[in-house]
Design a protein around this motif. Structure first.
Motif, PDB file in Angstrom:
ATOM      1  N   ASP A 285      21.292 -40.056 -35.180  1.00  0.00           N
ATOM      2  CA  ASP A 285      20.299 -39.095 -34.735  1.00  0.00           C
ATOM      3  C   ASP A 285      20.942 -37.735 -34.498  1.00  0.00           C
ATOM      4  O   ASP A 285      20.385 -36.698 -34.846  1.00  0.00           O
ATOM      5  CB  ASP A 285      19.653 -39.626 -33.442  1.00  0.00           C
ATOM      6  N   TRP A 288      22.486 -36.611 -38.323  1.00  0.00           N
ATOM      7  CA  TRP A 288      21.588 -36.411 -39.455  1.00  0.00           C
ATOM      8  C   TRP A 288      20.126 -36.203 -39.068  1.00  0.00           C
ATOM      9  O   TRP A 288      19.297 -35.924 -39.914  1.00  0.00           O
ATOM     10  CB  TRP A 288      21.660 -37.615 -40.397  1.00  0.00           C
ATOM     11  N   GLY A 289      19.834 -36.420 -37.795  1.00  0.00           N
ATOM     12  CA  GLY A 289      18.445 -36.240 -37.392  1.00  0.00           C
ATOM     13  C   GLY A 289      17.568 -37.414 -37.739  1.00  0.00           C
ATOM     14  O   GLY A 289      16.354 -37.281 -37.825  1.00  0.00           O
ATOM     15  N   VAL A 290      18.153 -38.574 -37.993  1.00  0.00           N
ATOM     16  CA  VAL A 290      17.377 -39.805 -38.175  1.00  0.00           C
ATOM     17  C   VAL A 290      18.091 -40.934 -37.457  1.00  0.00           C
ATOM     18  O   VAL A 290      19.262 -41.150 -37.700  1.00  0.00           O
ATOM     19  CB  VAL A 290      17.237 -40.237 -39.655  1.00  0.00           C
TER      20      VAL A 290
END
Lengths: 356, 475
Positions: A285, A288-290
């Motif tokens: 998270d 990479w933002g996921v």
């Protein structure tokens, strides 16, 4: 003395310890048992020193990072955790029988490193890996993997002791799973003999793994290896009772094995959930933002998690006991191996840092 | 109540552990498919895979079948979602169904037990303490305190009306731990649903110096942000002269109503957050056919350094000389093949270089045209002793940003925290009970201990033994 020499000593030490443990298992000679433990402990100390030195060496190279960031280092760390866990169990329960079953797992991992020719260099980190989560995520994952490895060993021992008939499915399971391990170990031994000791090498060959046997360039050799593999499976299946007879004389009770099997899973499962899944998700998270992207490595670790969740629920709520539980813990470790090595070899994704 | 109504039947179905175990197995097994078939990939990739598996003849059919079944994006397919919904329903209903029973166990007050029951417990121990009742009491209370227990005591009773019983328990709330784990999973699932429903996930490739008020979805649709973001600069550093990136950083500005409201540099693992959106540094690349600026530091021999910026095709003079340099080519990643011919080896800005054609009004002046490479200072030297350094290039690179808005992420994080607490309590803590009966005799007190724990019996037994043995031996 640099870390490669110490790693070398540890590697040789583990192989020697494996031989003596197996010897001790067959001949039940007390001196042998003590020397096996001594060699294993010395190898473990040498490996500990090597890990510390590698860490320091990375600082001297101006890279400065924990030795846990590529396939080579993680395999080494896995072996370290496994042997630490094993030595604790041996010390606590005063029983050396597992040695003959745990050290081959360590041998398998070390052989894999040498034969696949994975890079042993201390390499700098790509930006995504430069995170404090790295240490927690990787350390905890491998402690859990080592615990699952120990559960596998106890589960297999349980099955050896508890099965009676050749037609029993649990008997077939342990003989086949056990022989596959044996075959892989033997095939690696053949590779080692052919390419490392005889010096038959070729610059073109990136990985020696199974090149002397199943992946041999000569078709008859490959076919012969396959037949040999079936012969091994058949003989283990046919003469499995010999192992049982040997094991019986060590006075291991089924209750003890089942209890130990649960204990190591109960250590591995929460650590794996927290360090492997949750910390991994938080890190993804941040980087990479996921937090979850169904990448093959993530999916396979979820599969592993589900297998052990299955184990816990079947045991506590469905009242599964004995063979079924032992088989489940063995399947769990097979998914661990796939999550860890199989995904790197066969599938691609975010975790491609561990590429061979 | 022979025929249950439909609600009871559905409830019954979802409370079964069989369903839970079956779902574990089915989800695990079907998940494997998605790790083999590459998800959301261009069709050619998977057709290639199917050709390997089934041969070229059946590959297109196999691909079509897989596509229809949703296997090319299976984790978002209706049937996989349905399985996850079943899983969540099972988890919720199972937990709700069991909670009242567990609550009863937790709330049940601990009572003293009958003398005869002391032998029936799994953990039991007998010992005797020399001295009178008060001394024995003190020893037992110290032992119980060591075990972390705060005991209740009965009034004297028993056959001689002198027996005293201490009883205590702790960790009864750990019996809820499993349900904390279950609800934490529900939390995480709810958080992810919030994220998918109300959130946004996309990307933005922003060339240096440019501004954008939109991001793009994976389907390349525009998504207005409600503010603008500008990439002021982008830089990447490599390890030594290798092509392995060490760090890459974007300098970003947020612009609202024509005003710069926020300036921040971001790197991998350190994103920028603004108004619910998070911008992650995910990659970088070279803008095709860019007409960016080349920034040079020009230093004549013994003179002062002057910084100049110009485009490809433009010229500059080295101050104090008659030399003129013209930038003819820019290469983002210069290399030479074995015939010493220059070529660009990658699309990334790995080894930027410019070709400078040097001319002079003075025919006799020493001059040499050639490549000036940012990474290699020895290429900056001119034959007359002056240097031309390639400092930077501006407008040639774009920064690859991952853009996300996820209002559910905090729910997911809360779920993760609950799960950590739940796991710790479920696996490392337990509900422990202990009863200690003191039976005074003339010069000693006989002590009977019974204990119970719902987990790790041998561990608890060991602790009780060591605590009591140490104390009684001292006395």
């Amino acid at each position: 003395m640099g870390s490669p020499i110490l790693f070398g000593i540890a590697e040789v030490g583990y192989f020697v310890a494996m031989m003596i443990y197996i010897g001790y298992f067959i001949f039940k000679n007390k001196t042998m048992g003590i020397s096996a433990t001594t060699v294993a402990a010395a190898a473990f100390l040498s490996q500990t020193a090597a890990l510390a030195m590698r860490w320091m060496e990375s600082y001297n190279m101006g890279i400065g990072r924990a030795p846990l960031t590529n396939l080579y280092e993680s395999l080494i760390f896995f072996v370290w955790c496994l042997m630490l866990g094993y030595l604790i169990i041996e010390f606590k329960y005063k029983n050396r029988t597992f040695g003959a079953f745990v050290t081959p797992i360590a041998g398998l991992a070390l052989g894999f490193i040498d034969l696949t020719g994975i890079s042993k260099e201390i390499e700098p980190l790509v930006p995504a890996l430069q995170s404090n989560w790295l240490l927690a995520h990787v350390t905890m994952s491998f402690i859990a993997y080592a615990a699952f490895g120990l559960a596998f060993a106890t589960g297999m021992l349980y099955l050896v002791l508890s099965t009676e008939k050749r037609t029993e499915s649990s008997y077939i399971f342990w003989t086949v799973a056990g022989s596959v391990f044996l075959i892989v170990l033997a095939a690696m031994g053949a590779d080692y003999f052919k390419f490392k000791m005889m010096g038959v090498s070729s610059e073109m060959l990136k990985s020696y793994l199974f090149k002397a046997t199943f992946r041999s360039d000569s078709k008859p050799m490959a076919l012969l290896s396959l037949l040999g593999a079936f012969a091994i499976i058949f003989s283990v299946w046919r003469y499995g009772y010999v192992l049982k007879r040997m094991l019986k004389s060590f006075g291991l009770s089924l209750e003890f094995l089942e209890d130990l099997n649960y204990k190591v899973v109960a250590v591995g499962f929460p650590i794996f959930t927290l360090g492997g899944l949750i910390f991994g998700a938080i890190w993804a998270d941040q980087a990479w933002g996921v937090y979850w992207s169904w990448d093959p490595k993530e999916t396979w670790s979820l599969i592993t998690w589900l297998v052990y969740a299955f184990y816990l629920h079947a045991k506590y709520l469905r009242g599964w006991r004995g063979n079924k539980i032992a088989v489940l813990s063995s399947i769990g470790f097979i998914t661990v191996i796939f999550t860890y090595i199989g995904v790197n070899i066969l599938l691609s994704g975010l975790h491609s840092y561990g590429e061979i | 109540m022979a025929d249950k109504n439909i609600v009871e039947k559905v409830w019954g179905f979802f409370t079964s552990v069989k369903l839970a175990v079956a779902l574990f197995a089915i989800i695990a097994l079907t998940s494997i498919i998605g790790t083999v078939i590459e998800q959301n990939a261009p069709p050619e990739k998977n057709i290639k895979l199917f050709t390997k598996m089934f041969g070229p003849a059946s590959a297109p059919t196999a691909y079509k079948t897989a596509d229809v079944l949703g296997l090319t994006d299976m984790y978002h397919s209706w049937w996989f979602t349905a399985m996850l919904v079943c899983f969540a329903a099972n988890l919720t209903i199972c937990s709700i169904d069991r909670l009242p029973r567990i609550k009863r166990v937790v709330d049940e007050p601990l009572k003293p037990i009958d003398m005869t029951e002391f032998d029936k417990y799994g953990i039991k121990k007998e010992l005797s303490i020399e001295g009178n009742v008060e001394e024995a009491k003190a020893v037992v209370l110290t032992a119980l305190k060591k075990l972390g227990m705060t005991p209740n005591a009965t009034d004297p009773g028993g056959p001689n009306n002198r027996d005293i019983q201490f009883y205590a328990h702790k960790g009864r709330y750990t019996r809820y731990a499993v349900y904390v784990i279950h609800f934490s999973i529900i939390f995480i699932l709810i958080g992810s649903v919030i994220g998918v429903t109300f959130g946004f996930s996309g990307y933005l490739s922003l060339p240096e110096g440019e501004t954008s008020s939109v991001a793009f979805t994976r389907q390349e649709e525009e998504h207005p942000l409600g503010f603008s973001i500008r990439c002021d600069n982008f830089a990447v550093w490599f390890y030594g002269t290798s092509d392995m990136p060490k760090e890459y950083i974007s300098w970003l500005s947020i612009i609202e109503n024509g005003r710069t409201v926020l300036k921040k540099s971001i790197g991998v693992n350190s994103p920028l957050k603004y108004k619910g959106y998070t911008f992650y540094q995910s990659g970088y690349g070279v803008v095709p056919d860019a007409k960016g600026l080349i920034i040079l530091n020009v230093t004549p021999k013994g003179g002062k350094t002057e910084q100049i910026s110009l485009h490809v095709g433009e010229s500059f003079t080295i101050p104090g000389t008659k030399l003129t340099g013209k930038i003819t080519t820019f290469s983002p990643a210069l290399s030479f093949d074995k015939d010493e011919r220059p070529y660009t080896y990658t699309d990334n800005m790995n080894n930027p270089a410019v070709f400078i054609e040097v001319t002079s009004e003075n025919e006799k002046e020493e001059k040499k045209s050639g490549w000036v490479v940012k990474r290699y200072p020895n290429t900056w030297k001119m034959p007359d002793g002056s240097t031309v350094e390639l400092v930077d290039n501006y407008g040639y690179q774009y920064t690859g940003l991952q853009v996300r808005k996820d209002p559910g992420v905090w729910v997911v994080y809360a779920g993760c925290l609950f799960m950590a607490i739940g796991l710790y309590s479920a696996f490392f803590l337990s509900h422990k009970k202990i009863w200690v009966l003191l039976q005074p005799e003339k010069t000693k007190v006989n002590v009977k201990i019974a204990a119970f724990t719902n987990k790790n019996k041998t561990g608890y037994e060991g602790v009780i033994n060591s605590v009591f043995d140490r104390l009684t031996q001292r006395v």
